[in-house]
Motif scaffolding. Structure first.
Motif, PDB file in Angstrom:
ATOM      1  N   ALA A  11       0.837  -1.205   0.000  1.00  0.00           N
ATOM      2  CA  ALA A  11       0.000   0.000   0.000  1.00  0.00           C
ATOM      3  C   ALA A  11       0.871   1.252   0.000  1.00  0.00           C
ATOM      4  O   ALA A  11       0.575   2.229  -0.699  1.00  0.00           O
ATOM      5  CB  ALA A  11      -0.929  -0.001   1.203  1.00  0.00           C
ATOM      6  N   ALA A  12       1.942   1.229   0.777  1.00  0.00           N
ATOM      7  CA  ALA A  12       2.856   2.372   0.819  1.00  0.00           C
ATOM      8  C   ALA A  12       3.551   2.576  -0.523  1.00  0.00           C
ATOM      9  O   ALA A  12       3.710   3.713  -0.986  1.00  0.00           O
ATOM     10  CB  ALA A  12       3.886   2.178   1.930  1.00  0.00           C
ATOM     11  N   LEU A  13       3.963   1.489  -1.161  1.00  0.00           N
ATOM     12  CA  LEU A  13       4.593   1.592  -2.474  1.00  0.00           C
ATOM     13  C   LEU A  13       3.604   2.148  -3.499  1.00  0.00           C
ATOM     14  O   LEU A  13       3.946   3.033  -4.284  1.00  0.00           O
ATOM     15  CB  LEU A  13       5.120   0.229  -2.935  1.00  0.00           C
ATOM     16  CG  LEU A  13       5.747   0.209  -4.330  1.00  0.00           C
ATOM     17  CD1 LEU A  13       6.946   1.147  -4.403  1.00  0.00           C
ATOM     18  CD2 LEU A  13       6.141  -1.212  -4.710  1.00  0.00           C
TER      19      LEU A  13
ATOM     20  N   ALA B  14       3.191   5.809  -2.869  1.00  0.00           N
ATOM     21  CA  ALA B  14       4.376   6.563  -3.265  1.00  0.00           C
ATOM     22  C   ALA B  14       4.450   6.731  -4.778  1.00  0.00           C
ATOM     23  O   ALA B  14       4.761   7.823  -5.276  1.00  0.00           O
ATOM     24  CB  ALA B  14       5.636   5.869  -2.748  1.00  0.00           C
ATOM     25  N   VAL B  15       4.165   5.673  -5.519  1.00  0.00           N
ATOM     26  CA  VAL B  15       4.198   5.756  -6.976  1.00  0.00           C
ATOM     27  C   VAL B  15       3.116   6.716  -7.478  1.00  0.00           C
ATOM     28  O   VAL B  15       3.367   7.544  -8.358  1.00  0.00           O
ATOM     29  CB  VAL B  15       4.041   4.350  -7.612  1.00  0.00           C
ATOM     30  CG1 VAL B  15       3.823   4.438  -9.107  1.00  0.00           C
ATOM     31  CG2 VAL B  15       5.271   3.503  -7.305  1.00  0.00           C
ATOM     32  N   ASN B  16       1.914   6.611  -6.918  1.00  0.00           N
ATOM     33  CA  ASN B  16       0.840   7.527  -7.316  1.00  0.00           C
ATOM     34  C   ASN B  16       1.188   8.970  -6.953  1.00  0.00           C
ATOM     35  O   ASN B  16       0.924   9.890  -7.738  1.00  0.00           O
ATOM     36  CB  ASN B  16      -0.476   7.131  -6.659  1.00  0.00           C
ATOM     37  CG  ASN B  16      -1.089   5.912  -7.290  1.00  0.00           C
ATOM     38  OD1 ASN B  16      -0.646   5.428  -8.315  1.00  0.00           O
ATOM     39  ND2 ASN B  16      -2.117   5.386  -6.651  1.00  0.00           N
ATOM     40  N   GLY B  17       1.760   9.165  -5.793  1.00  0.00           N
ATOM     41  CA  GLY B  17       2.155  10.506  -5.370  1.00  0.00           C
ATOM     42  C   GLY B  17       3.232  11.085  -6.276  1.00  0.00           C
ATOM     43  O   GLY B  17       3.188  12.264  -6.643  1.00  0.00           O
ATOM     44  N   PHE B  18       4.193  10.261  -6.671  1.00  0.00           N
ATOM     45  CA  PHE B  18       5.238  10.709  -7.582  1.00  0.00           C
ATOM     46  C   PHE B  18       4.636  11.110  -8.926  1.00  0.00           C
ATOM     47  O   PHE B  18       5.012  12.126  -9.515  1.00  0.00           O
ATOM     48  CB  PHE B  18       6.290   9.611  -7.768  1.00  0.00           C
ATOM     49  CG  PHE B  18       7.374   9.990  -8.740  1.00  0.00           C
ATOM     50  CD1 PHE B  18       8.332  10.924  -8.393  1.00  0.00           C
ATOM     51  CD2 PHE B  18       7.426   9.422  -9.998  1.00  0.00           C
ATOM     52  CE1 PHE B  18       9.330  11.281  -9.285  1.00  0.00           C
ATOM     53  CE2 PHE B  18       8.422   9.769 -10.894  1.00  0.00           C
ATOM     54  CZ  PHE B  18       9.373  10.703 -10.532  1.00  0.00           C
ATOM     55  N   GLY B  19       3.691  10.321  -9.406  1.00  0.00           N
ATOM     56  CA  GLY B  19       3.028  10.646 -10.672  1.00  0.00           C
ATOM     57  C   GLY B  19       2.274  11.959 -10.578  1.00  0.00           C
ATOM     58  O   GLY B  19       2.288  12.768 -11.513  1.00  0.00           O
TER      59      GLY B  19
END
Length: 56
Positions: free
Chosen positions: A32-34, A37-42
């Protein structure tokens, strides 16, 4: 057709990575954290790129 196939392959790969992370960690927190993080980076990238080009 190619973008659809690429999306299916990328989604499948992400699913495999997240499932393996869940299996190895024994917790939903790590995948869930990964994912977060990926969605946040996008999101940050989608916000920053137009501004770096002066298109805000």
């Amino acid at each position: 057709m190619l973008p659809v196939a690429a999306t299916v392959v990328a989604t499948t790969a992400a699913g495999v990575v997240l499932c393996e992370l869940r299996r190895r960690s024994g917790s939903l927190l790590a995948p869930a954290a990964l994912h977060w993080a990926v969605n946040g980076f996008g999101y940050v990238l989608a916000w920053a790129v137009p501004r770096s080009r002066g298109e805000h």
